[in-house]
Design a protein around this motif. Sequence first.
Motif, PDB file in Angstrom:
ATOM      1  N   LEU A   1      -1.616  18.893  50.525  1.00 11.08           N
ATOM      2  CA  LEU A   1      -1.574  20.163  51.235  1.00 11.08           C
ATOM      3  C   LEU A   1      -0.488  21.044  50.618  1.00 11.08           C
ATOM      4  CD1 LEU A   1      -1.873  18.846  54.908  1.00 11.08           C
ATOM      5  CD2 LEU A   1      -3.710  19.578  53.366  1.00 11.08           C
ATOM      6  N   ALA A   2      -0.258  22.188  51.196  1.00 14.86           N
ATOM      7  CA  ALA A   2       0.723  23.119  50.650  1.00 14.86           C
ATOM      8  C   ALA A   2       2.116  22.513  50.580  1.00 14.86           C
ATOM      9  CB  ALA A   2       0.741  24.402  51.483  1.00 14.86           C
ATOM     10  N   ASP A   3       2.428  21.576  51.498  1.00 16.33           N
ATOM     11  CA  ASP A   3       3.772  20.998  51.532  1.00 16.33           C
ATOM     12  C   ASP A   3       3.843  19.599  50.933  1.00 16.33           C
ATOM     13  OD1 ASP A   3       2.261  19.841  53.485  1.00 16.33           O
ATOM     14  OD2 ASP A   3       3.729  20.067  55.097  1.00 16.33           O
ATOM     15  N   GLY A   4       2.806  19.176  50.211  1.00 15.74           N
ATOM     16  CA  GLY A   4       2.889  17.896  49.516  1.00 15.74           C
ATOM     17  C   GLY A   4       1.742  16.966  49.864  1.00 15.74           C
ATOM     18  N   TRP A   5       1.812  15.737  49.287  1.00 18.65           N
ATOM     19  CA  TRP A   5       0.789  14.730  49.533  1.00 18.65           C
ATOM     20  C   TRP A   5       0.974  14.148  50.934  1.00 18.65           C
ATOM     21  CZ3 TRP A   5      -3.257  14.240  46.345  1.00 18.65           C
ATOM     22  CH2 TRP A   5      -3.134  14.770  45.061  1.00 18.65           C
ATOM     23  N   VAL A   6      -0.126  14.040  51.658  1.00 17.65           N
ATOM     24  CA  VAL A   6      -0.052  13.626  53.060  1.00 17.65           C
ATOM     25  C   VAL A   6       0.453  12.198  53.193  1.00 17.65           C
ATOM     26  CG1 VAL A   6      -1.349  13.396  55.215  1.00 17.65           C
ATOM     27  CG2 VAL A   6      -1.926  15.225  53.618  1.00 17.65           C
ATOM     28  N   SER A   7       0.125  11.329  52.226  1.00 22.55           N
ATOM     29  CA  SER A   7       0.538   9.922  52.329  1.00 22.55           C
ATOM     30  C   SER A   7       2.045   9.756  52.272  1.00 22.55           C
ATOM     31  CB  SER A   7      -0.102   9.108  51.199  1.00 22.55           C
ATOM     32  OG  SER A   7       0.394   9.513  49.934  1.00 22.55           O
ATOM     33  N   GLU A   8       2.768  10.793  51.824  1.00 27.48           N
ATOM     34  CA  GLU A   8       4.229  10.707  51.782  1.00 27.48           C
ATOM     35  C   GLU A   8       4.841  10.764  53.173  1.00 27.48           C
ATOM     36  OE1 GLU A   8       5.372  13.852  49.204  1.00 27.48           O
ATOM     37  OE2 GLU A   8       4.637  12.868  47.381  1.00 27.48           O
ATOM     38  N   THR A   9       4.073  11.243  54.151  1.00 25.40           N
ATOM     39  CA  THR A   9       4.603  11.361  55.509  1.00 25.40           C
ATOM     40  C   THR A   9       3.736  10.677  56.566  1.00 25.40           C
ATOM     41  OG1 THR A   9       3.487  13.517  55.712  1.00 25.40           O
ATOM     42  CG2 THR A   9       5.800  13.529  55.023  1.00 25.40           C
ATOM     43  N   HIS A  10       2.531  10.213  56.193  1.00 27.01           N
ATOM     44  CA  HIS A  10       1.633   9.580  57.161  1.00 27.01           C
ATOM     45  C   HIS A  10       0.970   8.350  56.544  1.00 27.01           C
ATOM     46  CE1 HIS A  10       1.911  13.742  58.668  1.00 27.01           C
ATOM     47  NE2 HIS A  10       1.662  13.239  59.870  1.00 27.01           N
ATOM     48  N   PHE A  11       0.743   7.342  57.364  1.00 19.43           N
ATOM     49  CA  PHE A  11       0.021   6.158  56.935  1.00 19.43           C
ATOM     50  C   PHE A  11      -1.482   6.373  57.130  1.00 19.43           C
ATOM     51  CE2 PHE A  11       4.172   4.230  58.031  1.00 19.43           C
ATOM     52  CZ  PHE A  11       4.435   3.620  56.809  1.00 19.43           C
TER      53      PHE A  11
ATOM     54  N   VAL B   1      -5.441  23.318  51.681  1.00 16.81           N
ATOM     55  CA  VAL B   1      -5.682  22.107  50.892  1.00 16.81           C
ATOM     56  C   VAL B   1      -5.692  22.464  49.407  1.00 16.81           C
ATOM     57  CG1 VAL B   1      -7.276  20.206  50.457  1.00 16.81           C
ATOM     58  CG2 VAL B   1      -7.041  21.129  52.767  1.00 16.81           C
ATOM     59  N   HIS B   2      -5.061  21.613  48.605  1.00 17.85           N
ATOM     60  CA  HIS B   2      -5.025  21.836  47.160  1.00 17.85           C
ATOM     61  C   HIS B   2      -5.861  20.804  46.405  1.00 17.85           C
ATOM     62  CE1 HIS B   2      -1.854  25.003  46.817  1.00 17.85           C
ATOM     63  NE2 HIS B   2      -1.596  24.577  48.040  1.00 17.85           N
ATOM     64  N   TRP B   3      -5.515  19.533  46.556  1.00 12.60           N
ATOM     65  CA  TRP B   3      -6.139  18.490  45.749  1.00 12.60           C
ATOM     66  C   TRP B   3      -6.497  17.285  46.619  1.00 12.60           C
ATOM     67  CZ3 TRP B   3      -6.703  19.697  40.562  1.00 12.60           C
ATOM     68  CH2 TRP B   3      -5.902  20.734  40.075  1.00 12.60           C
ATOM     69  N   VAL B   4      -7.497  16.537  46.167  1.00 12.67           N
ATOM     70  CA  VAL B   4      -7.793  15.207  46.706  1.00 12.67           C
ATOM     71  C   VAL B   4      -7.707  14.220  45.551  1.00 12.67           C
ATOM     72  CG1 VAL B   4      -9.563  13.699  47.644  1.00 12.67           C
ATOM     73  CG2 VAL B   4      -9.228  15.948  48.637  1.00 12.67           C
TER      74      VAL B   4
ATOM     75  N   GLU C   1      -7.600  13.651  40.255  1.00 16.56           N
ATOM     76  CA  GLU C   1      -7.191  14.590  41.282  1.00 16.56           C
ATOM     77  C   GLU C   1      -8.176  15.749  41.265  1.00 16.56           C
ATOM     78  OE1 GLU C   1      -3.104  15.531  40.601  1.00 16.56           O
ATOM     79  OE2 GLU C   1      -2.406  13.505  41.125  1.00 16.56           O
ATOM     80  N   LEU C   2      -8.993  15.845  42.322  1.00 16.23           N
ATOM     81  CA  LEU C   2     -10.061  16.828  42.431  1.00 16.23           C
ATOM     82  C   LEU C   2      -9.516  18.096  43.078  1.00 16.23           C
ATOM     83  CD1 LEU C   2     -11.430  13.988  42.222  1.00 16.23           C
ATOM     84  CD2 LEU C   2     -13.233  14.890  43.702  1.00 16.23           C
TER      85      LEU C   2
END
Length: 752
Positions: free
Chosen positions: A66-76, A131-134, A239-240
């Motif tokens: 997302l705009a503030d980074g990869w979600v896995s860095e803050t959520h499991f 959203v930026h990348w998956v 990274e899509l």
Amino acid sequence: MGRNCPISARCCMYYEYQHEQNLVVSTAEMELGFSTSTGMLTLLRRPNQANILNIGSIGMSVDVQLADGWVSETHFPRYLSHHGREVDGVTELTINIGLGFLRISDSLQITGTLIRRSVAVTNSGGNEARVHWVRLSWPYARVGSYSEARFEAPSNSFRPRLDIAAVSKLRRGTLPTQTIAPAIRRGRLFENAPDRGPGLLALHSTSESDNLLCWYWSKSQSAWPDIDGNDLALTVGHELEIAGWLAPDATLSGGTQYCMLVHGNWYDAMHAFHNTWPVLGVQTLPDVPDWVCAANIYETHVGLWGGFAKFSQELTRLRDLGFDTINLMPIWRYHNLSDQPWDMNWQASGSPYAIEDFEQLEPSLGTAEEFKVLVEQAHALGMRILCDLVVQGCSRTARYVQERPGWFCRDERGRLVSSHGWNDTYSFDWANPEVQDFYVDWTTRFAQTYQIDGWRVDAPHRKEPNWDRRLERMAASTSFGVLTIVERMRQALRQINPQAALLCELYGPLFPINHDFAYDYLAHLMFFHAGLGVLSPYELGEWLEDHFLALPKGAIRVCFTETHDTRDVNPIADAVRGSRLARLLLTGMVGCGFVPMLWTGQEVGQEAWLKQLFSIRANYPILRYGKQLFNVMPCDMPSVWSVLRVWHEERLAVVLNMGPHRRTATLSMPVDRMHMVEGDYHLFDLVRGQAVEYAGRNTWRRDDLLNLTLILEPFDSLLLHIRAGTPPQSEPAKAEPVAAAAPATTSRRRNR
């Protein structure tokens, strides 16, 4: 192991407990497993064989930026649900995963050992997200033992046949040394797919007959290949770019990642990959004009000659050297800082790609009538004119900025953005129908008015998203909106001139389906690194073999030792102009079957040599159409590079000494593979224009060619045309080029 849940007679699901409980999908050819805790991929194996994933570490198989980074860095991640079925022999499986406020649907279609993988991201929260990348990954994979495992990234800057021990030390976001990837440029480890490359990443073993291939294809969004090591194995994936505003309950989706297990050696795997392109609907154009493959291209800007009229005076000279196609850099009114004809001073004169007005020719170059005369004179000499098509955008001071504000890409705050990082331009939104209509209309009118023979489409690769909130489409859709422009433009162009063609500056598999030929910057870079000793000649041969197999069949490639861009991409290229190394490299490129292109001034002092090389290429179609066989002529000198060309019953051996020393080298020609019958043969060196002779001997029996000694000068090039019988008396002989000798110390290349 838990209860089997049959999907069909050929496929079932069951639960398996190792370190955690896994949901396993089992088919006749493979098994896939997912954690029932996280929803991540945990298992990929053939039935009754070892797992090749999560070796040494447990990794993420899907993530979202997302705009503030990869979600896995803050959520499991958390497993939510799954469903599967079989339709017409295809096993379909979807794993639903929760990641923060996002619901991710990781969908797989399994056909034999081929997996088609796609992803959709849904906003389950109450607020809009950007959203930026998956990231789709196959976490910490390895095929075979640690000492025998290998990594490949064909059509990228990586060396071939890399030990996993070296590559697995790389961490995501770090750049390797030249010992791993000698041709990295502009801070990017990989070429984005499918516009710059196939995105192919692969793992295999020197002893086990299995290969894991992973690549990406889409005509909608681009993706970056991605790797991450843990010292024991390597995560491979992509990274899509699914960039877009995601409202609550809305969904964004991306292109398709492919994964395939292939039995056999690495060459079997590459041929299997090559054969997937038609299955995916990726095929070269069926109506490419015959002249394209035979072209010799000269790239220039008419400002360097003083304008249209003065450059017209150079056409006869260039034609006499063998050039038949002229590629002109942009000739339209641009942000000219000097008000003089462009002189290659990008700082003081400005960039001719920062176009002010597409409807006006650049005044400093001359009049429209003078340009018409230039084209007419070229046609009278049997030459063709290609013009640069600048699709990226226009100058920041162009009238379109005020007249057509909806044509441009904007950032998340609504500000205009530069095109591909060019700070003197603003970026067009290629997905905008008005932009598409403009380019099709303008290029058609221009081609009709001036009777040019085609366009070189400049930099149509992935670009910055258009975050304009007024749009209903994805922000990322701008990138491949260029395909619509190109396809419509080519159709209109061919109605005007059935022999017209499009040359693409890019080299990925996305563009042979809508261009007649394309640049090959990667081959240029790898040839140079071999010539400079960074890459071994044998490695160059392996890389080229993989490279040709990684592209759709029949793709016509243009290669060069210089262009107007090598000053940035490969500055050493300009420094070696006119040297023995530069001549050797261009000869090698022609020997491989590339269409040659030269940049302004390269011909000076090289006229006789160029005329000869182009004459050889014209008179020997095997150099244009023959099959390439790399590293099939073992040699006892590591500085020697070779490729064998085969076309019908004709054979030609290209031999280069990529070193500064005079060498006596012994090669072994694969006479069985060439289907050579017993009898006498002679070798005619096309470079020197005479049959080879040594100690009064100019004829060799078939098996004598298994042990052939060449005396090679520093940076020497041989084009050996293999002919049956003894040389006729009219063919002059050359002293001491070739001799029969003792067997080569290098063993013959494996049969493949």
